[in-house]
Design an enzyme around this catalytic site. Structure first.
Site, PDB file in Angstrom:
ATOM      1  N   GLU A 109      45.898  34.602  51.076  1.00  0.00           N
ATOM      2  CA  GLU A 109      47.197  35.205  50.778  1.00  0.00           C
ATOM      3  C   GLU A 109      47.043  36.669  50.384  1.00  0.00           C
ATOM      4  O   GLU A 109      46.003  37.083  49.875  1.00  0.00           O
ATOM      5  CB  GLU A 109      47.870  34.464  49.618  1.00  0.00           C
ATOM      6  N   CYS A 122      48.387  43.365  46.565  1.00  0.00           N
ATOM      7  CA  CYS A 122      47.426  42.468  45.935  1.00  0.00           C
ATOM      8  C   CYS A 122      46.729  41.697  47.044  1.00  0.00           C
ATOM      9  O   CYS A 122      47.391  41.035  47.847  1.00  0.00           O
ATOM     10  CB  CYS A 122      48.150  41.524  44.976  1.00  0.00           C
ATOM     11  N   CYS A 129      38.407  29.947  45.291  1.00  0.00           N
ATOM     12  CA  CYS A 129      37.662  30.580  44.196  1.00  0.00           C
ATOM     13  C   CYS A 129      36.763  29.538  43.548  1.00  0.00           C
ATOM     14  O   CYS A 129      37.167  28.377  43.396  1.00  0.00           O
ATOM     15  CB  CYS A 129      38.630  31.160  43.156  1.00  0.00           C
ATOM     16  N   CYS A 133      38.866  28.076  36.843  1.00  0.00           N
ATOM     17  CA  CYS A 133      39.769  28.221  35.696  1.00  0.00           C
ATOM     18  C   CYS A 133      40.908  27.207  35.830  1.00  0.00           C
ATOM     19  O   CYS A 133      41.578  27.165  36.868  1.00  0.00           O
ATOM     20  CB  CYS A 133      40.322  29.642  35.631  1.00  0.00           C
ATOM     21  N   CYS A 136      44.682  28.061  36.999  1.00  0.00           N
ATOM     22  CA  CYS A 136      44.831  28.870  38.215  1.00  0.00           C
ATOM     23  C   CYS A 136      44.839  27.978  39.443  1.00  0.00           C
ATOM     24  O   CYS A 136      43.922  27.164  39.643  1.00  0.00           O
ATOM     25  CB  CYS A 136      43.686  29.874  38.291  1.00  0.00           C
ATOM     26  N   GLY A 192      40.212  34.481  44.807  1.00  0.00           N
ATOM     27  CA  GLY A 192      38.789  34.732  44.702  1.00  0.00           C
ATOM     28  C   GLY A 192      38.386  35.615  43.538  1.00  0.00           C
ATOM     29  O   GLY A 192      39.209  36.275  42.904  1.00  0.00           O
ATOM     30  N   GLU A 193      37.105  35.604  43.234  1.00  0.00           N
ATOM     31  CA  GLU A 193      36.464  36.470  42.244  1.00  0.00           C
ATOM     32  C   GLU A 193      35.770  37.594  43.013  1.00  0.00           C
ATOM     33  O   GLU A 193      34.742  37.374  43.670  1.00  0.00           O
ATOM     34  CB  GLU A 193      35.458  35.675  41.425  1.00  0.00           C
ATOM     35  N   SER A 226      39.388  43.208  39.837  1.00  0.00           N
ATOM     36  CA  SER A 226      39.485  42.237  38.753  1.00  0.00           C
ATOM     37  C   SER A 226      38.256  41.338  38.723  1.00  0.00           C
ATOM     38  O   SER A 226      37.671  41.019  39.769  1.00  0.00           O
ATOM     39  CB  SER A 226      40.747  41.389  38.944  1.00  0.00           C
ATOM     40  N   SER A 249      39.710  39.675  33.352  1.00  0.00           N
ATOM     41  CA  SER A 249      40.578  38.527  33.078  1.00  0.00           C
ATOM     42  C   SER A 249      40.002  37.788  31.875  1.00  0.00           C
ATOM     43  O   SER A 249      39.151  36.911  32.018  1.00  0.00           O
ATOM     44  CB  SER A 249      40.651  37.608  34.305  1.00  0.00           C
ATOM     45  N   LEU A 250      40.481  38.145  30.686  1.00  0.00           N
ATOM     46  CA  LEU A 250      39.880  37.619  29.457  1.00  0.00           C
ATOM     47  C   LEU A 250      40.512  36.289  29.050  1.00  0.00           C
ATOM     48  O   LEU A 250      39.827  35.286  28.865  1.00  0.00           O
ATOM     49  CB  LEU A 250      40.013  38.648  28.335  1.00  0.00           C
ATOM     50  N   HIS A 251      41.824  36.294  28.810  1.00  0.00           N
ATOM     51  CA  HIS A 251      42.629  35.095  28.542  1.00  0.00           C
ATOM     52  C   HIS A 251      42.368  34.418  27.195  1.00  0.00           C
ATOM     53  O   HIS A 251      43.111  33.510  26.824  1.00  0.00           O
ATOM     54  CB  HIS A 251      42.487  34.066  29.671  1.00  0.00           C
ATOM     55  N   ASN A 325      52.693  32.174  35.491  1.00  0.00           N
ATOM     56  CA  ASN A 325      53.531  31.652  36.568  1.00  0.00           C
ATOM     57  C   ASN A 325      53.042  30.230  36.843  1.00  0.00           C
ATOM     58  O   ASN A 325      52.029  30.036  37.516  1.00  0.00           O
ATOM     59  CB  ASN A 325      53.387  32.526  37.821  1.00  0.00           C
ATOM     60  N   CYS A 368      48.764  33.305  42.799  1.00  0.00           N
ATOM     61  CA  CYS A 368      47.853  33.246  43.931  1.00  0.00           C
ATOM     62  C   CYS A 368      47.345  31.824  44.123  1.00  0.00           C
ATOM     63  O   CYS A 368      47.032  31.113  43.181  1.00  0.00           O
ATOM     64  CB  CYS A 368      46.700  34.228  43.740  1.00  0.00           C
TER      65      CYS A 368
END
Length: 376
Positions: A109, A122, A129, A133, A136, A192-193, A226, A249-251, A325, A368
């Site tokens: 995407e 984006c 990925c 996580c 996600c 993806g990472e 990212s 991307s800490l979270h 989201n 995503c």
């Protein structure tokens, strides 16, 4: 050989590689490839002009190249890598999500977003990925494969063409409202990472920023990469000398929670990740963006905002809070407005810049991985 400590992905035995494409090659390699076909080396620059500057994929448009050579050059250097499954738009046409089918049937995407002062895209760097996580959609789907350099670049080339051709609103409409008519910002925040597909992402950045016609001529300062925190790869990325922005991307500000939200944290802890990010900020001169998805009753407590503020105080960093989201059927959902406000205040109390991201695309499976999952 991969650098020790850097996560790498090995394609399954028997997996097909994407066909070679112009965007996979450096300008020197393009000349060699054209010469191998029995063509004059200057044809490489002509092809680059058509692809990177004119976005002209149809050989019938290549009027400066002999008709008899066009088919051979297209087959060897501009093969079809990916096709549009569908576009879905919202926000009165200002946001458009695209689902792509790659040459082997894999789905990825990208999202194109028009704002009053910029046009941002984006993009995906992997199909799926491997970071796992739990909140996600992409992470829960797992990793299919890395994208090639050209598969990454082609998303942006198509976005450049779409903006130029008025698919995100006509140039006249944009000009009348003072809006830009060219894609200016790229964020590697799709599927993806990025740093787990390190070499192809770095090569794609070079294609995006090389001057036309060798590349797209975009500014490195308009590119954001990212990562969930692959520490050795962050240090390696700093060695490249780019002026791109790094987004982490800490979270969660504490290892106990982040171990569960971002499983790679069991390998590289919060302070190691932030130290690597601050090193990148120092060497690049660019402020680091700390990405933080606010999840109701999970990581949105004011005391965690306070802890995050303490970790970032006095550092060249900015916090970008992301209202989650939610994906269909997920137990994870966005924070309550009052909890979001308290979290913002707790960070800001330490003098750390903090903003809440403008949420777009919720009605079009905006997170995503959602659109690809629904297609499957």
């Amino acid at each position: 050989m991969p650098e020790p400590g850097v996560l790498t992905f090995v394609a399954p035995r028997g997996a097909k590689k994407p066909p070679r494409h112009l965007a996979d090659l450096t300008p020197a390699q393009r000349k060699e490839a054209v010469a191998t076909l029995g063509e004059k080396p200057f044809r490489a620059k002509q092809l680059s002009q058509h692809y990177f500057a004119r976005y002209a994929h149809d050989p019938a448009q290549w009027t400066d190249i002999p008709a008899g050579a066009r088919g051979r050059l297209q087959e060897a250097l501009l093969p079809d890598l990916m096709s549009v499954v569908r576009h879905i738009s919202c926000d009165d046409g200002a946001t458009r999500k695209t689902l792509w089918r790659l040459f082997d049937g894999t789905l990825v995407e990208s999202v194109l977003m028009r704002y009053p002062d910029r046009v941002t895209m984006c993009i995906s760097s992997q199909a799926g990925c491997g970071m796992n996580c739990p909140f996600c959609a992409t992470g829960q789907a797992g990793l299919d494969r890395n994208l090639s350099t050209a598969e990454i670049v082609h998303q942006i080339v198509d976005g450049m063409r779409a903006v130029r051709d008025g698919e995100m609103g006509t140039a006249d409409d944009a000009a009348a409202h003072g809006a830009p008519t060219r894609l200016s910002n790229i964020v590697f925040m799709g599927m993806g990472e990025p740093l787990a597909n390190y070499r192809r992402v770095v090569d794609s950045i070079r294609r995006l920023t090389d001057p036309e016609p060798d590349g797209l001529g975009l500014s490195q300062r308009g590119i954001t990469v990212s990562t969930v925190g692959l520490v050795p790869a962050i240090h390696r990325f700093a060695d490249e000398g780019f002026k791109c922005r790094l987004a982490v991307s800490l979270h969660a500000p504490d290892d106990e929670l982040r171990d569960t939200l971002v499983p790679v944290n069991t390998r590289w802890k919060v302070r190691e990740v932030l130290d690597a990010a601050f090193d990148y900020a120092h060497r690049s001169g660019r402020r680091v963006s700390i990405e933080y998805a606010l999840i109701r009753d999970v990581n949105d407590q004011a005391w965690r905002g306070d802890r995050l503020g303490r970790l970032l105080k006095g550092r060249h960093a900015h916090v970008n809070l992301i209202p989650l989201n939610p994906t269909p059927g997920s137990r994870w959902t966005a924070s309550r407005p009052e909890d979001e406000r308290a979290f913002v205040d707790a960070i800001a109390a330490h003098g750390v810049p903090v903003t809440v991201r403008d949420t777009r695309g919720q009605e079009i499976d905006g997170a995503c991985g959602q659109l690809a999952a629904s297609e499957r």
